[in-house]
Design a protein around this motif. Sequence first.
Motif, PDB file in Angstrom:
ATOM      1  N   SER A   1      45.487  33.165  39.951  1.00  0.00           N
ATOM      2  CA  SER A   1      45.078  34.554  39.741  1.00  0.00           C
ATOM      3  C   SER A   1      43.772  34.636  38.954  1.00  0.00           C
ATOM      4  O   SER A   1      42.914  35.478  39.232  1.00  0.00           O
ATOM      5  CB  SER A   1      46.180  35.326  39.011  1.00  0.00           C
TER       6      SER A   1
ATOM      7  N   ALA B   1      40.780  33.761  41.171  1.00  0.00           N
ATOM      8  CA  ALA B   1      40.428  34.798  42.140  1.00  0.00           C
ATOM      9  C   ALA B   1      39.932  36.087  41.484  1.00  0.00           C
ATOM     10  O   ALA B   1      39.567  37.031  42.188  1.00  0.00           O
ATOM     11  CB  ALA B   1      41.643  35.100  43.015  1.00  0.00           C
ATOM     12  N   LEU B   2      39.911  36.145  40.169  1.00  0.00           N
ATOM     13  CA  LEU B   2      39.571  37.371  39.456  1.00  0.00           C
ATOM     14  C   LEU B   2      38.082  37.691  39.616  1.00  0.00           C
ATOM     15  O   LEU B   2      37.231  36.882  39.244  1.00  0.00           O
ATOM     16  CB  LEU B   2      39.921  37.205  37.983  1.00  0.00           C
ATOM     17  N   PRO B   3      37.726  38.858  40.160  1.00  0.00           N
ATOM     18  CA  PRO B   3      36.312  39.184  40.337  1.00  0.00           C
ATOM     19  C   PRO B   3      35.655  39.654  39.042  1.00  0.00           C
ATOM     20  O   PRO B   3      36.279  40.327  38.227  1.00  0.00           O
ATOM     21  CB  PRO B   3      36.351  40.328  41.363  1.00  0.00           C
ATOM     22  N   TYR B   4      34.392  39.260  38.859  1.00  0.00           N
ATOM     23  CA  TYR B   4      33.617  39.724  37.713  1.00  0.00           C
ATOM     24  C   TYR B   4      32.148  39.404  37.974  1.00  0.00           C
ATOM     25  O   TYR B   4      31.814  38.271  38.367  1.00  0.00           O
ATOM     26  CB  TYR B   4      34.086  39.047  36.417  1.00  0.00           C
TER      27      TYR B   4
ATOM     28  N   ARG C   1      49.439  38.496  34.481  1.00  0.00           N
ATOM     29  CA  ARG C   1      48.432  38.368  35.537  1.00  0.00           C
ATOM     30  C   ARG C   1      47.534  39.592  35.494  1.00  0.00           C
ATOM     31  O   ARG C   1      48.012  40.726  35.639  1.00  0.00           O
ATOM     32  CB  ARG C   1      49.090  38.234  36.914  1.00  0.00           C
TER      33      ARG C   1
ATOM     34  N   ALA D   1      44.962  42.469  36.476  1.00  0.00           N
ATOM     35  CA  ALA D   1      44.653  43.232  37.679  1.00  0.00           C
ATOM     36  C   ALA D   1      43.241  42.896  38.148  1.00  0.00           C
ATOM     37  O   ALA D   1      42.390  42.502  37.337  1.00  0.00           O
ATOM     38  CB  ALA D   1      44.779  44.723  37.391  1.00  0.00           C
ATOM     39  N   PRO D   2      42.939  43.045  39.440  1.00  0.00           N
ATOM     40  CA  PRO D   2      41.617  42.666  39.955  1.00  0.00           C
ATOM     41  C   PRO D   2      40.443  43.348  39.260  1.00  0.00           C
ATOM     42  O   PRO D   2      39.361  42.769  39.154  1.00  0.00           O
ATOM     43  CB  PRO D   2      41.700  43.074  41.436  1.00  0.00           C
ATOM     44  N   ASP D   3      40.628  44.578  38.780  1.00  0.00           N
ATOM     45  CA  ASP D   3      39.530  45.294  38.125  1.00  0.00           C
ATOM     46  C   ASP D   3      39.567  45.187  36.600  1.00  0.00           C
ATOM     47  O   ASP D   3      38.839  45.896  35.904  1.00  0.00           O
ATOM     48  CB  ASP D   3      39.544  46.772  38.524  1.00  0.00           C
TER      49      ASP D   3
ATOM     50  N   GLU E   1      36.116  44.081  34.843  1.00  0.00           N
ATOM     51  CA  GLU E   1      35.086  45.099  35.020  1.00  0.00           C
ATOM     52  C   GLU E   1      35.375  46.325  34.160  1.00  0.00           C
ATOM     53  O   GLU E   1      34.459  46.946  33.605  1.00  0.00           O
ATOM     54  CB  GLU E   1      34.994  45.510  36.501  1.00  0.00           C
TER      55      GLU E   1
END
Length: 418
Positions: free
Chosen positions: A85, A88-91, A162, A164-166, A169
């Motif tokens: 996780s 894969a976390l976007p930033y 885990r 969250a994807p955002d 940001e």
Amino acid sequence: MVFSDVAILSITGPGKQQYMVEVSLTIMAVLVAAVLAVSASRRLLLCYAAAMLYRPWKAISARPRIWIACACRNEARRLPRLIASLAALPYEGDRVVILIDDGSADGSAELMRDAEAMQPDLFRAVALPSPQRGKAIALREGLTGLPMSDDDLLLVIDADHRLAPDALENLVKYFADPRVAAVAIEHPVDRASRSLVSAYCYLEAAVGEAVTSRGQHALGLPTKLAGSWACRPATFRKLYPERWQFADDTMFSAAISAEGGRIAYAADVRALQDVPDTLAGYLAQHVRWSAGYAESATKALLLRGRGESLVAWFDSLATHAGYFERPLLVVLALLALLGWVAGTLVPIIVAALLVGLYVLVVGLQIGLALRLSGADRRLVLMSLASLPFLAVDVTISVRGIVAGLVGQRIVWTTEHRG
């Protein structure tokens, strides 16, 4: 003979002992009820603030480097999911993940080293030899010597959480205010509908965060750090506990507030958490939590008293007293029972009125928490069905408080969570 003479004779004769018992029970019932009434009033105020005043902060363009740290022990079952996780976390900015093994014996250190070997630009593994140090010392030792600048951010996460994807940001905007030293984040329960126990855990988290923490933030009151949280590196180096603490997050929150730093609450920064789905798991987890609050309450309040405003200090007192609130309801019920035995109705009336008020306010909190947390119909029904578990919760609070006050150290292991 005047009325006062009759009254004096009546309490100096055979009825004196009965009179003193009735007066004592009445005074104790009124005092306990007064404390609980203040607590209920605070709950109402926080409900209003959470529903009407809380707003997430606006986004900013800055993207500082974020150091994500996880210190854990014997978490081989959860580490693959955590590592995947985080990978894969976007930033849009730079991020570094520090995985700290606290003397594990289940292969956790090897999994951390494998992650570093696969993605050396993202993961760094730190293996601390046995014996177990505990979260506070493990974080301190594991982060020592890293090139964290004052412009960076530090995000501490538990192995069973885990992001969250955002999450990353959304996190950075809360540090645009230089007064913010740390940020508490929201912890929705993962797979909350597995059992009535996990549904009750969901309800606890929703009331504690979606209502209480949001309300505190909206009113400008300090909230508390728990589970996963973020701070400025300078704040961590200066104020994070240097030795083992029953409730290290609680003491860290108190130290920040005492220094005049602000702890913001970010409802739009979320970390899914695992919770127990069995009664045994819940008992083990919550006895430790209650013990931690009991053990740290006095130290944290004394620390906060050095720098907090009077209003903020009293809110902190109420926060710590939350674990004592449920035992006080039991005390009030016992006083009512003793009043009935002694033949006086006042403790019974006081208890009935206060319990009625308390149930009404808690019901309002629960309804608001379920709405703000976005619970679906099935989870709402399961959460309401789990409410009788409050009786077990009272017992757990008493057990944990006793353990904390006598200095008993309770071990928390991964087997207690689902």
